[in-house]
Design a protein around this motif. Sequence first.
Motif, short mmCIF file in Angstrom:
data_model
loop_
_atom_site.label_atom_id
_atom_site.label_comp_id
_atom_site.label_asym_id
_atom_site.label_seq_id
_atom_site.Cartn_x
_atom_site.Cartn_y
_atom_site.Cartn_z
N HIS A 133 0.82 -1.22 0.00
CA HIS A 133 0.00 0.00 0.00
C HIS A 133 0.85 1.26 0.00
O HIS A 133 0.42 2.30 -0.51
CB HIS A 133 -0.94 0.00 1.22
CG HIS A 133 -1.91 -1.14 1.19
ND1 HIS A 133 -2.82 -1.29 0.16
CD2 HIS A 133 -2.11 -2.18 2.03
CE1 HIS A 133 -3.53 -2.38 0.37
NE2 HIS A 133 -3.12 -2.95 1.50
N ASP A 134 2.06 1.17 0.55
CA ASP A 134 2.89 2.36 0.72
C ASP A 134 3.82 2.55 -0.50
O ASP A 134 4.72 1.74 -0.72
CB ASP A 134 3.73 2.19 2.00
CG ASP A 134 4.69 3.35 2.22
OD1 ASP A 134 4.59 4.36 1.48
OD2 ASP A 134 5.54 3.24 3.13
N PRO A 135 3.62 3.63 -1.28
CA PRO A 135 4.47 3.86 -2.46
C PRO A 135 5.96 4.03 -2.12
O PRO A 135 6.79 3.95 -3.03
CB PRO A 135 3.91 5.15 -3.05
CG PRO A 135 2.52 5.25 -2.53
CD PRO A 135 2.56 4.64 -1.17
N ALA A 136 6.28 4.25 -0.84
CA ALA A 136 7.69 4.37 -0.46
C ALA A 136 8.32 3.01 -0.12
O ALA A 136 9.53 2.89 0.05
CB ALA A 136 7.83 5.31 0.73
N VAL A 141 8.63 0.20 -5.06
CA VAL A 141 9.56 0.92 -5.94
C VAL A 141 10.21 -0.04 -6.93
O VAL A 141 10.33 0.25 -8.13
CB VAL A 141 10.64 1.66 -5.09
CG1 VAL A 141 11.70 2.28 -5.99
CG2 VAL A 141 9.99 2.71 -4.20
N ALA A 142 10.59 -1.23 -6.44
CA ALA A 142 11.24 -2.21 -7.33
C ALA A 142 10.29 -2.68 -8.43
O ALA A 142 10.68 -2.81 -9.59
CB ALA A 142 11.74 -3.40 -6.51
N VAL A 143 9.02 -2.92 -8.06
CA VAL A 143 8.04 -3.37 -9.07
C VAL A 143 7.77 -2.24 -10.06
O VAL A 143 7.69 -2.47 -11.28
CB VAL A 143 6.73 -3.86 -8.39
CG1 VAL A 143 5.65 -4.14 -9.43
CG2 VAL A 143 7.01 -5.12 -7.56
N LEU A 144 7.69 -1.02 -9.57
CA LEU A 144 7.47 0.13 -10.45
C LEU A 144 8.61 0.24 -11.48
O LEU A 144 8.36 0.40 -12.68
CB LEU A 144 7.39 1.38 -9.58
CG LEU A 144 7.03 2.70 -10.26
CD1 LEU A 144 6.29 3.60 -9.27
CD2 LEU A 144 8.23 3.44 -10.79
N GLU A 175 -2.63 5.79 -9.24
CA GLU A 175 -1.40 6.37 -8.71
C GLU A 175 -0.19 5.61 -9.27
O GLU A 175 0.81 6.22 -9.66
CB GLU A 175 -1.42 6.29 -7.18
CG GLU A 175 -0.26 7.00 -6.54
CD GLU A 175 -0.31 6.96 -5.01
OE1 GLU A 175 -1.31 6.48 -4.44
OE2 GLU A 175 0.69 7.39 -4.40
N PHE A 176 -0.31 4.29 -9.34
CA PHE A 176 0.79 3.48 -9.87
C PHE A 176 1.02 3.78 -11.36
O PHE A 176 2.15 3.96 -11.81
CB PHE A 176 0.50 1.99 -9.64
CG PHE A 176 1.61 1.09 -10.08
CD1 PHE A 176 2.74 0.92 -9.29
CD2 PHE A 176 1.54 0.40 -11.28
CE1 PHE A 176 3.78 0.09 -9.69
CE2 PHE A 176 2.57 -0.44 -11.69
CZ PHE A 176 3.69 -0.59 -10.90
#
Length: 286
Positions: A133-136, A141-144, A175-176
């Motif tokens: 749930h947390d974008p940080a 981050v790795a999946v993004l 958001e993603f």
Amino acid sequence: MAIVTDLEPLQVGLMFWTGGDLGFEAAPGEIVESVRSLGVSCGQIGVHGDADLSEPSARSWRSALERGGLRVVTAFTGFHGESYASIPICAQTVGYVPRASREERERRTYAVSDFARELAIPGLATHIGCLPHDPADSDYVAVLELVRRVCDRCAENGQTFALETGQEPAPALLEFLRAVDRPNLGINFDPANMILYGSGEPLEALDDLKDHILTVHCKDGTWPETPGEWGSETPLGEGDVGMQEYVAALKGIGYSGPLTIEREIVGREQREDIRRAIALLNGLRA
Ligand code: MG
């Protein structure tokens, strides 16, 4: 945004697999014939995690699709080791989120993209997994970053890349998508998944996500009785999606790509449900 195809608007299609899910393991020609015998001429191909992606296999699929007159718009990438037995197991095993298999699955995705290019398929898609749930979060981050690289590989192959919907509520998915920021990235909207995972009202989500829809699934289901557990998939028109409202909403947002039926059971009942779903959708798309 829509996948570029040479199909009729809202043409009814079918999600099928490189083996298994139409009830048998078979050669490409037999699978294509099995799909065509249901009366559809377009679809999406699910590529199993163990499917043969070699050049001879690609040639065999390409000639089977051409001979059978079956147009495939998307290759759906599945991965070895995934399980949908429950939502927690799904979170542990599906997509790019599990760390131990992330690198191997990235490589597999590139191989499926190359395989799909040989089959003249214009889009790739996958369930990327249940994002933190947390974008940080470091896994987020790795999946993004991985999805960015996959988008870039797909772009080199002239393909779009679609995320299957359902595991995230629409705002988190938006958001993603914005954070990845790639022009060939979009979604494959699956209204039943929103219900089955308890991720939000599908028609509201459709409206929120309308600028990012490449392709859609036509699947139905009922809401979970217990939060955190699966709802139940049903034959099309018998669940909580509201198929008439769904098709009307797709027309309303200007979607004109294929209506791809997905029925995730096997055997005779699957084929019967698919036949009824085709008739239902052909009535609604008119
Ligand atoms: Mg789906």
